[in-house]
Design an enzyme around this catalytic site. Sequence first.
Site, short mmCIF file in Angstrom:
data_model
loop_
_atom_site.label_atom_id
_atom_site.label_comp_id
_atom_site.label_asym_id
_atom_site.label_seq_id
_atom_site.Cartn_x
_atom_site.Cartn_y
_atom_site.Cartn_z
N ASN A 1 0.82 -1.22 0.00
CA ASN A 1 0.00 0.00 0.00
C ASN A 1 0.85 1.27 0.00
O ASN A 1 0.38 2.33 0.42
CB ASN A 1 -0.96 0.01 1.21
CG ASN A 1 -1.87 -1.21 1.22
OD1 ASN A 1 -2.41 -1.60 0.19
ND2 ASN A 1 -2.01 -1.83 2.38
N ARG A 2 2.08 1.15 -0.48
CA ARG A 2 3.00 2.28 -0.56
C ARG A 2 3.34 2.88 0.81
O ARG A 2 3.84 4.00 0.90
CB ARG A 2 2.46 3.38 -1.49
CG ARG A 2 2.37 2.94 -2.97
CD ARG A 2 3.73 2.51 -3.47
NE ARG A 2 3.79 2.28 -4.90
CZ ARG A 2 3.76 1.08 -5.47
NH1 ARG A 2 3.64 -0.01 -4.72
NH2 ARG A 2 3.86 0.95 -6.78
#
Length: 223
Positions: A201-202
């Site tokens: 999810n970065r």
Amino acid sequence: MPEVENIDDVAVRLPGMRVAYDGKALDEADLAGSWTEQLQDWLNEAIAAGVAEANAMVLATADAEGRPSSRTVLCKGLDERGVVFYTNYTSKKSHDLTVTRYASATFPWYALQRQVTVRGEVEKVNVKETAEYWKQRPRGSQLGAWASPQSKVVTSRRDLDVALSSIERRFGDVEEVPLPPHWGGWRIRPEIVEFWQGQQNRLHDRLRYVRTQDGWHIERVAP
């Protein structure tokens, strides 16, 4: 002949191009006691994983007007003093470093979903240390350092070939090619060394060793 892809099709796909990172989380407790040890550990892991030119790092500099430049160089020294690379002292990068005395370098280990950035002041490597490294270079690389007017405009590839031929004749009977007076090392003396590990999810892990008057301390930075 392979079909040439339409550049518009490539442009359309760019927004959707991404890799899902799933590397092991990087926690403060995982870090070595010093940035030097941690960088050496990750470098060894990159080498063991077969990363091509694991010691390659993207060096960023800026000129007197603050205009940035970047290029890939090879790290040829690593100890508590900093990281070292060698180049022509008349090159663009050397001109920048002479003016600003500051640089940033990033080891981009994409295959491991990792990167390390070293940022700080720079200094020239002393002549003795430079000479020791120079002796380890292949003869062809030594001759190339003499032949190339690095970063200068040349009219054609032939100019370089002619220059190399001239240098080969000059040192043809010399067993050991001497160290050029215009060539040597730069050392980045880090103020900050950041270890980056890709996560889902970065929300990547970014842990920094930061040098202060009281020594080094570790901080986490939001991705």
